[in-house]
Write a protein that holds these residues in place. Structure first.
Motif, mmCIF file in Angstrom:
data_model
loop_
_atom_site.group_PDB
_atom_site.id
_atom_site.type_symbol
_atom_site.label_atom_id
_atom_site.label_comp_id
_atom_site.label_asym_id
_atom_site.label_seq_id
_atom_site.Cartn_x
_atom_site.Cartn_y
_atom_site.Cartn_z
ATOM 1 N N LYS A 479 0.973 -1.097 -0.147
ATOM 2 C CA LYS A 479 -0.093 -0.148 0.094
ATOM 3 C C LYS A 479 0.783 1.262 -0.077
ATOM 4 O O LYS A 479 1.692 1.471 1.068
ATOM 5 C CB LYS A 479 -0.830 0.155 1.527
ATOM 6 N N ASN A 499 -1.760 -6.817 -7.036
ATOM 7 C CA ASN A 499 -2.603 -6.418 -5.905
ATOM 8 C C ASN A 499 -1.959 -4.885 -5.151
ATOM 9 O O ASN A 499 -2.369 -5.041 -4.030
ATOM 10 C CB ASN A 499 -2.916 -7.657 -5.007
ATOM 11 N N VAL A 501 -1.925 -1.272 -3.838
ATOM 12 C CA VAL A 501 -2.713 -0.155 -3.836
ATOM 13 C C VAL A 501 -1.749 1.192 -3.986
ATOM 14 O O VAL A 501 -1.187 1.134 -2.960
ATOM 15 C CB VAL A 501 -3.649 -0.095 -2.414
ATOM 16 N N THR A 503 -2.206 5.047 -4.004
ATOM 17 C CA THR A 503 -3.007 6.427 -3.839
ATOM 18 C C THR A 503 -2.261 7.576 -4.143
ATOM 19 O O THR A 503 -1.016 7.427 -3.694
ATOM 20 C CB THR A 503 -3.986 6.245 -3.158
ATOM 21 N N ALA A 532 -4.430 -3.331 -7.456
ATOM 22 C CA ALA A 532 -5.819 -3.492 -6.895
ATOM 23 C C ALA A 532 -6.579 -2.143 -6.918
ATOM 24 O O ALA A 532 -7.792 -2.052 -7.149
ATOM 25 C CB ALA A 532 -5.743 -4.014 -5.343
ATOM 26 N N GLU A 533 -5.835 -0.926 -6.923
ATOM 27 C CA GLU A 533 -6.245 0.263 -7.005
ATOM 28 C C GLU A 533 -5.105 1.111 -7.371
ATOM 29 O O GLU A 533 -4.086 1.174 -6.805
ATOM 30 C CB GLU A 533 -6.917 0.783 -5.678
ATOM 31 N N ILE A 534 -5.531 2.089 -8.407
ATOM 32 C CA ILE A 534 -4.456 3.135 -8.819
ATOM 33 C C ILE A 534 -5.004 4.303 -8.655
ATOM 34 O O ILE A 534 -6.023 4.415 -9.674
ATOM 35 C CB ILE A 534 -3.615 2.765 -9.857
ATOM 36 N N GLY A 535 -4.568 5.336 -8.021
ATOM 37 C CA GLY A 535 -5.306 6.604 -7.924
ATOM 38 C C GLY A 535 -4.709 7.765 -8.597
ATOM 39 O O GLY A 535 -4.414 8.841 -8.269
ATOM 40 N N ASP A 553 -9.843 -3.594 -15.013
ATOM 41 C CA ASP A 553 -10.655 -2.869 -13.896
ATOM 42 C C ASP A 553 -9.924 -1.650 -13.104
ATOM 43 O O ASP A 553 -10.142 -0.799 -12.550
ATOM 44 C CB ASP A 553 -11.368 -3.625 -12.934
ATOM 45 N N ALA A 554 -8.373 -1.798 -13.343
ATOM 46 C CA ALA A 554 -7.752 -0.838 -12.509
ATOM 47 C C ALA A 554 -6.899 0.264 -13.384
ATOM 48 O O ALA A 554 -5.931 0.811 -13.000
ATOM 49 C CB ALA A 554 -6.439 -1.657 -11.757
ATOM 50 N N PRO A 556 -6.326 3.396 -15.028
ATOM 51 C CA PRO A 556 -6.464 4.849 -14.990
ATOM 52 C C PRO A 556 -7.062 5.667 -15.837
ATOM 53 O O PRO A 556 -7.229 5.271 -17.200
ATOM 54 C CB PRO A 556 -5.274 5.472 -14.235
#
Length: 748
Positions: A479, A499, A501, A503, A532-535, A553-554, A556
């Motif tokens: 993370k 996976n 994260v 941000t 899992a997530e990229i901001g 799905d990830a 940007p």
């Protein structure tokens, strides 16, 4: 007995040479003056009481004893004694002077009590003692002891002694003293400091459980001393500093000691030279420790130590330190103040497992220019303050697993130019303040698996700009809050964001957030961009990777891919070519063909010509619609649509068959009706051909067709317009087809 009578008796008694004169229990009234005399006899006073001074200066005598005696003052300055001087359990009220004297035997003051208000209680400066100096067994010196510039042929023993210096004089002055044996201060108590500067000691210096009191000043100073054995100060208790600057000693231990000097340095070991280890394990130190330019033959051991820098925000100054072995800060080592090892040369490993370092906003561990021959291991350490180490060189691995670092001064882990001979591991680490590894060179892998890294403000969570890794770089399940910078880095294996994260802090409305920068980066193998997530956006401009594997799905909103090159590209769940075209279209705000060309090239290389053609069509559509004025779009948009539908901009020229067939069918119907209504008639002449509306239409549509229809029939004005339309349409479609085959519409 009157002193004068005793003097006459000593000098007149007819005894054989080297005989013995023993006086027991006498009281001597007056000053006993035997100065500048020759006393060939052994004189023994036992249990005597002297009302006044005993003056033996410049005397040449054999052994003398004042055991158990009480003396006002004893003056033996420049006296030459061919034997021993015994003051065991004596009580001397105004000091003993042996300044410049000479003893062929030993000086024994066991259990003696000597006091002096204005000078040293025992002054043996410049004295030459052939045997030992024995001042143990509860020896008291109220006024201190001086053996400065003296020579002792045996041991010096102050075991269990109590020494008190007066008027800024040390409790023990041994400056420039030469001791052929060892010096023992174990279990002794000193108030006023011990001065052994520039001394030469042939054996050990024993200070086990010694108590030294000289608050805010120096309690033990052995600067420039040369000690052939070890200096053992285990369990020492010192209120004041200890200075061993430029000292040469075989080994040094202060294990389990207590050293407090809140006014400045607690332990000064600059330029120290040791043949073996320095052992400070379990020591409790208030005030900083200085090891600048020291040279340690083996290890520096601080395991279990408790350090507090006092007024300074640094607990250990070790700039330029050199050790043949390792440095140990293990077993719950704790420091309230930073550790400075800049430009140190460490032959072994640097161990800081479970170490705790607290600073007031400063640097917790400084390794600028430091060379470590083994590992740098700070596993499970807890540091408040940054770790900085520009151009640090680690011969083996860097192990930072489960470390916790929090710094108000970013980056918290600041290691630009780091060189690592093996792996770099920071798995399950918690780093508040970001990581800088810009320009780092790592011969193995780098792992940040399950770590939590937070940058401060707009600063990155991790920077590896221009870095090089021979192995893989993994952020799996990590993370990170803050930008990841990999600008110009070179990874020789895999780069994994499995996976992960990622941000970033919010910016003002309209400002783009770039979460991942891989511009000009090279990855020899695969990049697993399976966040899992990229901001924020991804910057892949001019990057080169072996394969790109991501998760749809990830993705940007913005992915800058101009100049991005790869040999293979896959996605999960199943990513169609339509999805991948949309991925290329996220290259905002600028438009470029290169991302589409790269994608088409990879499709062709894998034998997927159909997807390559789809990419080419989309590329031409975007190119024709991009950056056109509204007026020009009135023409370019319909024209682009026509080319895309008819021949796919030349990538699918066979599509032209469809309009030809459609127009042929329409023309067949139209011209059949016109012929039936008499608008098309046969040319007068001997040859009569039957009218076929389909052949007639095809003859009009295909400029090169010779089906004998157009020349054998006459059309009136109504049919002529239809014939003209189909002829022009045929020429137009034929031109489009030929131009498409020639690639004229494939704009570069």
């Amino acid at each position: 007995m009157a002193a004068e009578a005793l003097t006459d008796a000593i000098l007149s008694v007819d005894l054989p040479k080297a005989g013995l004169l023993s006086i027991v229990g006498a009281r001597i009234i007056g000053r006993l003056d035997l100065s500048a005399r020759e006393i060939p006899k052994v004189i023994r006073f036992r249990g005597c009481y002297f009302d006044d001074e005993v003056d033996l200066k410049y005397t040449d005598a054999r052994s003398i004893s004042f055991a158990l005696s009480s003396i006002s003052r004893l003056n033996l300055a420049a006296t030459s004694i061919h034997g021993n001087l015994l003051l065991d359990e004596a009580d001397i009220r105004d000091g003993v002077t042996l300044y410049g004297g000479s003893l062929s035997g030993s000086l024994s003051c066991k259990g003696a009590k000597i006091a002096c208000r204005d000078w040293y209680a025992l002054d043996a400066s410049l004295c030459n003692i052939g045997g030992a100096l024995l001042c143990g067994e509860n020896f008291h010196a109220e006024g201190g002891v001086s053996i400065a510039r003296a020579h002792v042929g045996g041991d010096v023993n102050f075991n269990s002694a109590q020494l008190t210096g007066h008027k800024n004089r040390p409790a023990l002055s041994g400056q420039d003293t030469k001791i052929d044996g060892q010096i023992n201060l174990s279990y002794s108590s000193s108030s006023g400091g011990v001065d052994l500067r520039d001394s030469r000691i042939g054996g050990n210096v024993e200070c086990v459980e010694t108590v030294l009191r000289n608050k805010a000043k120096v309690t033990l100073d052995a600067s420039g001393a040369r000690i052939s054995g070890r200096l053992d100060a285990a369990r020492i208790d010192a209120d004041g500093g200890i200075i061993l600057r430029a000292c040469e000693v075989d080994a040094l231990t202060m294990a389990a000691g207590r050293i407090h000097n809140d006014g400045g340095g607690a332990v000064e070991l600059s330029d120290i030279q040791t043949g073996r280890s320095i052992d400070l394990r379990n020591v409790n130190i208030l005030g900083h420790v200085t090891l600048v330019d020291g040279n340690v033959g083996r290890d520096l051991i601080l395991s279990g130590a408790r350090l507090k820098g006092g007024r300074s925000n640094v607990s250990v100054y070790a700039e330029g330190l050199s050790t043949r072995g390792g440095i140990y800060l293990t077993r719950s080592f704790e420091s309230s103040g930073g550790l400075d090892f800049d430009n140190a040369r460490i032959g072994g490993s640097f161990y800081g497992t479970k170490a705790i370092v607290r600073t007031n906003g400063g640097t917790a561990l400084s390794l600028r220019g430091t060379v470590i021959g083994g590992d740098l291991e700070l596993q499970s350490a807890n540091l408040t303050g940054d770790i900085t180490g520009r151009a640090c060189d680690v011969g083996r691995a860097v192990i930072l697993d489960q470390i916790e670092v929090a710094s108000r001064k970013p980056p918290a882990l600041n290691l630009p130019g780091l060189k690592v001979g093996s792996d770099f591991s920071a798995s399950k680490a918690v780093i508040d303040g970001g990581i800088s590894l810009a320009g780092a060179s790592i011969s193995g892998e780098a792992s940040f698996i399950e770590s939590e890294v937070k940058g401060i403000g707009d600063l990155p969570s991790l920077s590896l700009d221009r870095g090089e890794l021979k192995g893989q770089l993994s952020f799996a399940h990590a993370k990170l809050h803050g930008q990841i910078r990999l600008h110009g880095a070179h990874i020789h294996a895999v780069l994994s964001f499995d996976n992960t994260v990622l941000t970033c802090p919010r910016k003002k409305k309209g400002e783009e957030i770039v979460a991942l920068i891989m511009r000009h980066m090279i990855v020899d193998e695969s990049v697993y961009a399976q966040f899992a997530e990229i901001g924020g956006a991804m910057d892949l401009i001019d990057a080169r990777v072996g394969a790109w594997r991501d998760v749809k799905d990830a993705w940007p909103e913005v992915i800058a891919v101009v100049g991005f090159k790869y040999n293979a590209i896959t996605g999960s769940p199943k990513v169609t070519i339509k999805d991948r075209l949309e991925w290329c279209n996220r290259n905002k705000p600028s438009f470029a063909l290169q991302p589409f060309e790269q994608l088409a090239q990879v499709c062709r290389a894998s034998g997927n010509e159909e997807d390559a053609r789809k990419i080419g069509i989309e590329m031409q559509r975007l190119l024709r619609n991009h950056n056109k004025s509204e007026i020009r779009k009135l023409v370019t948009v319909p024209w682009s649509f026509t080319l895309r539908v008819l021949i796919g901009y030349g990538y699918k020229p066979w599509r032209i068959v469809v309009p030809f067939v459609i127009f042929a069918i329409i023309g067949t119907i139209i011209f059949s009706t016109l012929h039936a209504d008499g608008h098309i008639t046969t040319v007068p002449g001997p040859r009569k051909l039957d009218f076929n509306s389909f052949r007639y239409t095809v003859d009009l549509l295909f400029p090169v067709a010779l089906l004998g229809q157009r020349g054998n029939f006459v059309v009136d004005s109504v049919a002529a317009w239809f014939s003209f339309f189909f002829t022009v349409t045929g020429w137009f479609l034929t031109y489009i087809f030929i131009a498409g085959l020639a690639g004229i519409f494939k704009r570069a």
